[in-house]
Design a protein around this motif. Structure first.
Motif, PDB file in Angstrom:
ATOM      1  N   ASP A   1       6.302   4.541  -0.537  1.00  0.00           N
ATOM      2  CA  ASP A   1       5.937   5.868  -1.025  1.00  0.00           C
ATOM      3  C   ASP A   1       5.952   5.842  -2.553  1.00  0.00           C
ATOM      4  O   ASP A   1       6.979   6.058  -3.195  1.00  0.00           O
ATOM      5  CB  ASP A   1       6.915   6.922  -0.498  1.00  0.00           C
ATOM      6  N   TRP A   2       4.784   5.544  -3.124  1.00  0.00           N
ATOM      7  CA  TRP A   2       4.701   5.398  -4.574  1.00  0.00           C
ATOM      8  C   TRP A   2       4.792   6.727  -5.304  1.00  0.00           C
ATOM      9  O   TRP A   2       4.888   6.746  -6.550  1.00  0.00           O
ATOM     10  CB  TRP A   2       3.408   4.670  -4.951  1.00  0.00           C
ATOM     11  N   ARG A   3       4.789   7.823  -4.570  1.00  0.00           N
ATOM     12  CA  ARG A   3       4.960   9.135  -5.206  1.00  0.00           C
ATOM     13  C   ARG A   3       6.436   9.548  -5.259  1.00  0.00           C
ATOM     14  O   ARG A   3       6.746  10.647  -5.724  1.00  0.00           O
ATOM     15  CB  ARG A   3       4.130  10.191  -4.471  1.00  0.00           C
TER      16      ARG A   3
ATOM     17  N   ARG B 292       0.835  -1.193   0.000  1.00  0.00           N
ATOM     18  CA  ARG B 292       0.000   0.000   0.000  1.00  0.00           C
ATOM     19  C   ARG B 292       0.872   1.247   0.000  1.00  0.00           C
ATOM     20  O   ARG B 292       2.067   1.194   0.333  1.00  0.00           O
ATOM     21  CB  ARG B 292      -0.922   0.003   1.217  1.00  0.00           C
ATOM     22  N   HIS B 293       0.286   2.380  -0.371  1.00  0.00           N
ATOM     23  CA  HIS B 293       1.005   3.642  -0.390  1.00  0.00           C
ATOM     24  C   HIS B 293       1.108   4.212   1.020  1.00  0.00           C
ATOM     25  O   HIS B 293       0.128   4.197   1.790  1.00  0.00           O
ATOM     26  CB  HIS B 293       0.282   4.649  -1.285  1.00  0.00           C
TER      27      HIS B 293
ATOM     28  N   ALA C  92      -1.019   4.824  -4.801  1.00  0.00           N
ATOM     29  CA  ALA C  92      -1.310   6.217  -4.461  1.00  0.00           C
ATOM     30  C   ALA C  92      -2.413   6.771  -5.351  1.00  0.00           C
ATOM     31  O   ALA C  92      -3.263   7.551  -4.897  1.00  0.00           O
ATOM     32  CB  ALA C  92      -0.042   7.067  -4.598  1.00  0.00           C
TER      33      ALA C  92
ATOM     34  N   THR D 141      -0.649   3.599  -9.695  1.00  0.00           N
ATOM     35  CA  THR D 141      -0.018   3.111  -8.478  1.00  0.00           C
ATOM     36  C   THR D 141      -1.047   3.058  -7.348  1.00  0.00           C
ATOM     37  O   THR D 141      -2.154   3.602  -7.465  1.00  0.00           O
ATOM     38  CB  THR D 141       1.133   4.021  -8.047  1.00  0.00           C
TER      39      THR D 141
END
Length: 493
Positions: free
Chosen positions: A393-395, A384-385, A431, A429
């Motif tokens: 941290d998918w960002r 998970r994000h 996110a 993603t």
């Protein structure tokens, strides 16, 4: 009749709204997004060759009788709204050694396919497991899936026979069940994958989840012509025909519940409250009990170990010859689960799995792609994000693009190289799912895991929870059954 507000226009919310409106209730649905459907998302990518249409959520419909019941309960026929196409194979499994196995909805036929691909012993093992799965399904369908369950005591007092309890195997994991019954490691992989249907790790998921493959393989897997998103259109149409008011772009920020009962909801940017006798929350239980009706005690039981997904939407030239669904397994499935879930207790952080199972959906449907092309939905399990040890941290700049490259390389290594046939690729993603649907961290199946999920009845009078993070669980048929439970309970409350 009651004034009902439904918070969220996902499948569970729309199904509940339609059922309640059909019995005379005054129903309004507020949806934060600009479209309905929730995680049953859709996306269109225009190209000079023509538009590509993608389902960005579920790609398979199971237990079609659940949807037949829903439409009939609201005065309609399922086939008036949806065109169901049976799939064979339901899924093609490609194992690390190159062996392929096509699943189907004929139990004897599937056993024969197992025998042909993996040997007679593997087929006999599967048939033995299948008999056990049938008992688990019968007990679950009879005593769990169509009735409210709010506590472990409710489960303990259900009228299961001793044989049912032995089949359900309380305390045993799905992985343990596979090791006990299946000698072939490829069949164990196949069984493990069904834990991910509920967002769980098969090494921790309860053995009772063996009912999931039973439901899929006994009753069939189906595609909806035009895409699974047409189910959201059909439910919206039923709601509007029944007089339901559906407002998109309307975010509920709070549920008013003074004195132990609901009085209405508050909308973002609107000063006056919206009165209601009943509120049905079709949002994640974490969102409900953290933001809309803060309830710290209810938050304590929610898990932060539910799967998210990393998605590629690909426009591909030519024909691949792939069936509707194909899963390409990795050599080390446990390494994937170690990466995706991490182990915060030992200080091991979650991370993108370098060699994951890759699930590819290619619909043979001219309504979703231009002639001479294919629309590929590619999914891998993902953490998970977030910024905690159990999240990614998918960002983070560059991460999503680099991981997309990695997934295409993995597919090429497993014999399906489309890198020189791409018209385009888009990335989704965890996110992005969090932003689009409000799913915390992008958890596909909700933040509640295991068999016992948050109760449909809320902690104050007139509040109900419907959808993937509530009972009976995630997936299109389960959230539709949760709508049936809630609508029936409101009818007798």
């Amino acid at each position: 009749m009651a004034r009902v507000v439904v918070v969220g226009a996902g499948v569970g919310g729309l199904a509940t709204a339609a059922r309640l409106a059909a019995t005379g209730h005054e129903v309004t649905v507020f949806e934060r997004a600009d479209t309905v459907g929730g995680k049953l998302g859709r996306h269109v990518h225009d190209t000079p060759a023509g538009p590509f249409h993608f389902d960005t959520g579920p790609s398979l419909l199971t237990l079609p009788d659940v949807f037949t019941d829903l439409f009939e309960a609201t005065g309609a026929k399922l086939d008036e709204y949806l065109d169901l196409v049976p799939l064979d194979p339901i899924v093609r499994h490609v194992f690390p050694d190159g062996t392929t196995l096509d699943s189907c909805a004929d139990p004897a036929g599937f056993a024969a396919r197992i025998g042909a691909a993996l040997g007679d012993r593997a087929a006999a093992d599967w048939q033995r497991l299948w008999r056990r799965a049938a008992r688990v399904w019968a007990a679950s369908h009879r005593d769990v899936l169509r009735r409210p369950v709010g506590s472990p005591r409710d489960l303990a007092t259900l009228a299961w026979r001793l044989g049912d309890l032995a089949a359900i195997a309380p305390g045993r994991t799905l992985r343990g069940l596979g090791r006990r019954h299946l000698a072939d490691p490829r069949l164990r992989m196949l069984l493990d994958r069904y834990a991910t249907y509920t967002g769980a790790d098969p090494r921790r998921a309860p053995a009772a989840l063996v009912a999931v493959p039973y439901a899929e393989l006994a009753f069939g897997g189906w595609y909806l012509r035009g895409g699974l998103g047409t189910l959201a259109d059909a439910l919206l149409s039923r709601c509007l025909d029944l007089g339901v008011v559906v407002q998109t772009g309307a975010a509920v920020t709070r549920i008013d519940a003074a004195g132990g009962r609901v009085h209405g909801v508050r909308l973002d940017g609107v000063a006056a409250p919206v009165p209601a006798d009943v509120v049905v929350a079709n949002c994640d239980a974490l969102t409900l009990y953290r933001d809309l009706l803060p309830s710290p005690r209810r938050l304590a039981g929610l898990t932060d170990r539910s799967l998210a997904g990393f998605v590629l939407l690909l426009g591909v030239t030519g024909s691949s010859g792939l069936p509707h669904h194909t899963v390409f397994f990795p050599a080390d499935y446990d390494a994937e689960f170690d990466a995706v879930f991490g182990d915060p207790g030992r200080g091991v952080r979650a991370r993108p799995a370098p060699d994951p199972a890759v699930f590819v959906t290619v619909a043979d449907d001219p309504l979703v792609r231009p002639d001479g092309h294919e629309a590929w939905f590619v999914l891998v399990n993902a953490a998970r994000h977030g910024t905690s040890a159990g999240a990614v941290d998918w960002r983070r700049p560059g991460l999503a693009e680099a991981y997309a490259d990695r997934i295409l390389d993995v597919l090429a290594a497993r014999g399906v190289d489309v890198r020189d046939r791409l018209l385009f690729r888009e990335i989704r993603t965890p996110a992005d799912l969090d932003t689009a649907t409000g799913a915390p961290g992008g958890a596909i199946h909700g933040t509640a895991g295991g068999l016992l999920r948050p109760a449909n009845r809320g902690p104050v009078h007139g509040l109900w929870l419907v959808g993937g993070s509530g009972h009976p669980g995630g997936g299109l048929p389960m959230v539709t059954l949760s709508a049936e439970i809630v609508a029936n309970e409101i009818g007798v409350a």
